[in-house]
Design an enzyme around this catalytic site. Structure first.
Site, short mmCIF file in Angstrom:
data_model
loop_
_atom_site.label_atom_id
_atom_site.label_comp_id
_atom_site.label_asym_id
_atom_site.label_seq_id
_atom_site.Cartn_x
_atom_site.Cartn_y
_atom_site.Cartn_z
N HIS A 188 36.78 38.88 37.40
CA HIS A 188 37.98 38.05 37.39
C HIS A 188 37.75 36.87 38.33
O HIS A 188 38.01 35.73 37.97
CB HIS A 188 39.18 38.88 37.80
CG HIS A 188 40.50 38.20 37.61
ND1 HIS A 188 40.87 37.64 36.42
CD2 HIS A 188 41.53 37.96 38.48
CE1 HIS A 188 42.08 37.10 36.54
NE2 HIS A 188 42.50 37.27 37.77
N CYS A 198 47.53 36.71 33.84
CA CYS A 198 46.11 36.37 33.71
C CYS A 198 45.29 37.46 33.03
O CYS A 198 44.08 37.29 32.83
CB CYS A 198 45.54 36.05 35.08
SG CYS A 198 46.51 34.81 35.95
N LYS A 237 34.80 31.39 36.41
CA LYS A 237 35.92 30.54 36.83
C LYS A 237 35.48 29.51 37.87
O LYS A 237 36.21 28.55 38.12
CB LYS A 237 37.05 31.40 37.38
CG LYS A 237 37.78 32.24 36.35
CD LYS A 237 38.94 33.01 36.96
CE LYS A 237 39.69 33.84 35.93
NZ LYS A 237 38.92 35.01 35.46
#
Length: 417
Positions: free
Chosen positions: A308, A168, A340
């Site tokens: 993240h 990732c 995300k």
């Protein structure tokens, strides 16, 4: 050979995306700022027997509308996404390809998993019809560097060309290494980013067996909830994000529109565990610190962190801890968000689309929110821009990405001075 000193500045001049929130930058950014979720019940296969039945798919997608139909048939879905995102970025950059020296142009587009659709479909062919029926395009289609190769063929880019695989962290590593290639003098222009298409039965079964994915199947749009007390795993996303990077001198010489500068980058390892991040946040802390040092910026100068923020119990807690370690008292005032929450987790493409988000944040002075943050985890106590986008003065942005295997990447973008 032409050389460049470490002081060579690298800028972002073109953006391209294919995501669940839009097949182009304009629609993607509008939906992101509105706080819309791209997560729905999976339609690419029947998910009924799977623990996780939801994902952020690229819907209404026909690659033959964006590339040669023959090439579309020969290549995997992940390559389609990356190729189209790269085309968008080149158009957006205004590069005059007739005048661009191909020897001075390169491509680094990575994928964390590669051609999973090809892998699964051709294994089925092998099992049901025998080895003679397996496609001769199987290997070129499934390998993780083929997107970079196809883009280079399209544009005659004969400079550095490869695909990075670091789970990732892939997309961010691709941008950082592309910037290094420009600073070394290996290229004037680089296309860089990541692409992923892993919403497939085998990939889902594998991640579900790890209990890594959310099972909030009855409320897909609420399932990705970074930093929330009730988060239960990540949501698989698919798509691609690619940017055009140039040396500042090259961009200025051709009168390019410049989004921002890629001012700093660092890559580190946790050296701790194959899937779990370091609970002390040591590796990520080191990456953030080194990236800011390479950019020549202090923690007080960072206006926004694109986290993240995967919506998994461990990541969100430990990333918060790492930010506190690096930023000290400034951690309480810097804006942090996880996009995300809307796009899902695009694995190797995450850093690519989040770099586009960072560039748009600086351009528009708008910070996209962390949606579904309704009951904050007590261990996650920073300013995560909950649920509603924010207008703010943003000159410097830090982007984090972490990958299985302990790989970390941090990139600093800033408004051009």
């Amino acid at each position: 050979m032409e050389t460049a000193s470490s002081s060579c500045r690298v800028v972002v001049t073109g953006l391209g995306v294919v995501t669940s929130l839009g097949h182009d930058v304009k629609s993607f950014w509008a939906n992101l700022v509105e706080g819309r979720s791209g997560v729905r019940r999976v339609s690419l296969f029947d998910p009924t027997e799977f623990a996780s039945q939801i994902g952020a798919e690229v819907r209404d997608w026909d690659p033959a509308k964006h590339m040669d139909p023959k090439e579309a048939r020969r290549n995997d879905r992940y390559t389609h996404f990356g190729f189209v995102a790269a085309k968008q970025a080149v158009v957006d950059s205004g590069l005059d390809l007739a005048r661009q020296d191909g020897d001075r142009m390169g491509v680094i587009i990575g994928s964390g998993i590669g051609g999973m659709y090809t892998y699964e479909s051709q294994l089925k062919v092998l099992a049901e019809r025998g080895p003679r029926k397996v496609s001769p395009f199987t290997i070129p289609s499934l390998i993780g560097n083929m997107c970079a190769g196809l883009v280079a063929i399209e544009y005659g880019a004969r400079g550095p060309n490869f695909g990075i695989v670091s789970a990732c962290a892939t997309g961010s590593h691709a941008l950082g290494e592309a910037a290094h290639a420009i600073r070394r003098g290996d290229a004037d222009v680089m296309l860089a980013g990541g692409s992923e298409a892993a919403i497939t039965p085998f990939a889902y079964a594998s991640f579900c067996s790890m209990k890594a994915m959310s099972t909030r199947n009855d409320a897909p749009e609420k399932a990705s909830r970074p930093f929330d007390r009730n988060r239960d795993g990540f949501i698989m996303g698919e798509g691609a994000g690619v940017v055009v990077l140039e040396s500042l001198d090259h961009a200025r010489a051709r009168g390019a529109r410049i989004y921002c500068e890629l001012a700093g980058y660092a890559a580190t390892s946790d050296a701790f565990h194959i899937t779990q991040p370091d609970p002390d946040g040591r590796g990520l802390s080191l990456a953030m610190g080194r990236a800011m040092a390479s950019a020549g910026v202090t923690v007080a100068q960072v206006d926004y962190i694109n986290a993240h923020g995967t919506s998994t119990p461990y990541n969100d807690k430990f990333e918060t801890l790492a930010i506190k370690k690096v930023f000290g008292s400034h951690a309480a005032t810097v804006a942090v968000s996880s996009t995300k929450s809307m796009t899902g987790h695009l694995l190797g493409a995450a850093g690519g689309i989040e770099s586009v988000i960072c560039a748009k944040t600086i351009e528009t002075q708008t910070i996209a929110p962390t949606i579904n943050l309704e009951d904050p985890d007590p261990d996650c106590d920073l300013d995560y821009v909950p649920n509603v986008a924010r207008t703010a003065e943003v000159r410097t942005v830090l982007s984090n990405n972490l990958g299985f295997g302990g790989q970390n990447a941090a990139i600093v973008f800033r408004a051009l001075k």
